[in-house]
Design a protein around this motif. Structure first.
Motif, short mmCIF file in Angstrom:
data_model
loop_
_atom_site.label_atom_id
_atom_site.label_comp_id
_atom_site.label_asym_id
_atom_site.label_seq_id
_atom_site.Cartn_x
_atom_site.Cartn_y
_atom_site.Cartn_z
N GLY A 94 14.31 -9.34 -17.01
CA GLY A 94 15.26 -8.73 -17.53
C GLY A 94 15.66 -7.14 -16.81
N SER A 95 16.20 -6.21 -17.45
CA SER A 95 16.51 -4.93 -16.95
C SER A 95 15.16 -4.27 -16.70
CB SER A 95 17.28 -4.07 -17.99
OG SER A 95 16.55 -3.76 -18.85
N ALA A 96 15.29 -3.16 -16.08
CA ALA A 96 13.99 -2.47 -16.00
C ALA A 96 13.33 -2.18 -16.95
CB ALA A 96 14.09 -1.14 -14.75
N ASP A 97 14.24 -1.58 -17.89
CA ASP A 97 13.68 -1.02 -19.39
C ASP A 97 13.01 -2.31 -19.89
OD1 ASP A 97 14.32 1.54 -18.78
OD2 ASP A 97 16.08 1.38 -20.04
N GLU A 98 13.68 -3.51 -19.97
CA GLU A 98 12.97 -4.81 -20.72
C GLU A 98 11.79 -5.27 -20.04
OE1 GLU A 98 17.39 -6.67 -22.10
OE2 GLU A 98 16.71 -6.93 -19.94
N VAL A 99 12.05 -5.07 -18.74
CA VAL A 99 10.68 -5.53 -17.96
C VAL A 99 9.35 -4.51 -18.21
CG1 VAL A 99 9.43 -6.00 -15.72
CG2 VAL A 99 11.77 -6.81 -16.21
N GLU A 100 9.43 -3.42 -18.32
CA GLU A 100 8.74 -2.31 -18.46
C GLU A 100 8.08 -2.71 -20.21
OE1 GLU A 100 7.62 2.24 -19.30
OE2 GLU A 100 9.62 1.60 -18.02
N GLU A 101 8.85 -2.96 -21.03
CA GLU A 101 8.67 -2.90 -22.47
C GLU A 101 7.63 -4.32 -22.23
OE1 GLU A 101 10.90 -4.59 -26.15
OE2 GLU A 101 11.88 -3.10 -25.09
N GLN A 102 8.16 -5.54 -21.86
CA GLN A 102 7.35 -6.78 -21.55
C GLN A 102 5.99 -6.55 -21.08
OE1 GLN A 102 9.68 -10.34 -20.71
NE2 GLN A 102 11.38 -8.80 -20.50
N VAL A 103 5.83 -5.72 -19.95
CA VAL A 103 4.71 -5.44 -19.42
C VAL A 103 3.62 -4.49 -20.27
CG1 VAL A 103 3.46 -4.38 -17.34
CG2 VAL A 103 5.28 -5.70 -17.01
N ARG A 104 4.32 -3.61 -20.90
CA ARG A 104 3.67 -2.83 -21.82
C ARG A 104 3.15 -3.78 -23.03
NH1 ARG A 104 3.11 1.90 -20.29
NH2 ARG A 104 4.56 3.17 -18.80
N ALA A 105 3.78 -4.41 -23.51
CA ALA A 105 3.45 -5.34 -24.75
C ALA A 105 2.06 -6.07 -24.19
CB ALA A 105 4.69 -6.36 -25.08
N LEU A 106 2.03 -6.49 -22.97
CA LEU A 106 0.57 -7.10 -22.54
C LEU A 106 -0.47 -6.29 -22.73
CD1 LEU A 106 1.94 -8.69 -19.40
CD2 LEU A 106 1.51 -10.09 -21.46
N GLY A 107 -0.09 -4.89 -22.58
CA GLY A 107 -1.37 -4.14 -22.85
C GLY A 107 -1.69 -3.71 -23.92
N ALA A 108 -0.40 -3.92 -24.80
CA ALA A 108 -0.83 -3.80 -26.45
C ALA A 108 -1.82 -4.96 -26.95
CB ALA A 108 0.41 -3.45 -27.06
N ILE A 109 -1.68 -6.00 -26.42
CA ILE A 109 -2.49 -7.07 -27.08
C ILE A 109 -3.74 -7.22 -26.27
CG2 ILE A 109 -0.24 -8.50 -27.82
CD1 ILE A 109 -0.63 -10.26 -25.20
N GLY A 110 -3.88 -6.31 -25.33
CA GLY A 110 -5.28 -6.12 -24.77
C GLY A 110 -5.51 -6.74 -23.33
N VAL A 111 -4.31 -7.10 -22.86
CA VAL A 111 -4.45 -7.43 -21.24
C VAL A 111 -4.67 -6.09 -20.52
CG1 VAL A 111 -2.98 -8.28 -19.51
CG2 VAL A 111 -2.81 -9.32 -21.95
N THR A 112 -5.83 -6.10 -19.75
CA THR A 112 -6.12 -4.93 -18.80
C THR A 112 -5.73 -5.28 -17.40
OG1 THR A 112 -8.33 -6.04 -18.54
CG2 THR A 112 -7.80 -4.27 -20.26
N ASP A 113 -5.35 -6.47 -16.79
CA ASP A 113 -5.35 -6.87 -15.60
C ASP A 113 -4.13 -8.04 -15.62
OD1 ASP A 113 -7.06 -4.99 -13.79
OD2 ASP A 113 -8.19 -6.23 -15.22
N PHE A 114 -3.12 -8.32 -14.74
CA PHE A 114 -2.51 -9.50 -14.52
C PHE A 114 -1.80 -9.33 -13.01
CE2 PHE A 114 1.54 -6.79 -15.74
CZ PHE A 114 2.28 -7.65 -14.86
N ALA A 115 -1.65 -10.57 -12.51
CA ALA A 115 -1.27 -10.50 -11.24
C ALA A 115 0.38 -10.91 -11.16
CB ALA A 115 -1.69 -11.66 -10.31
#
Length: 93
Positions: A48-69
């Protein structure tokens, strides 16, 4: 995870299906996708847009993801550059 900053998220998901769809047939990936309720890699793509991608990546952190490739899925230099710039910016935050 497939990642792409793009104005055409549906096209990104189509590209992910074409290029990475075979992962849904590999037992270890199939099990992971099943746990996530995903039919295939396109269902877990971040696009998605830069804002949408950032939101999706930050959502990963919110559920406990600390690393991803991130697997860059840009179809042209603009998408690749935008995706890389966003991912780099997240490292600094």
């Amino acid at each position: 995870l497939p990642v792409c900053v793009s104005t055409e998220a549906a096209a990104v998901r189509d590209r992910v299906t074409k290029l990475l769809g075979f992962y849904a047939e590999l037992p270890s990936y199939r099990a992971m996708l099943d746990r996530e309720g995903a039919a295939g890699p396109a269902d877990v793509a971040i696009a998605g847009s830069a804002d949408e991608v950032e939101e999706q990546v930050r959502a990963l952190g919110a559920i406990g993801v600390t690393d991803f490739a991130a697997v860059e899925m840009g179809a042209n230099p603009d998408e690749v550059d935008a995706t890389r710039a966003l991912l780099r910016s997240l490292l600094d935050r």
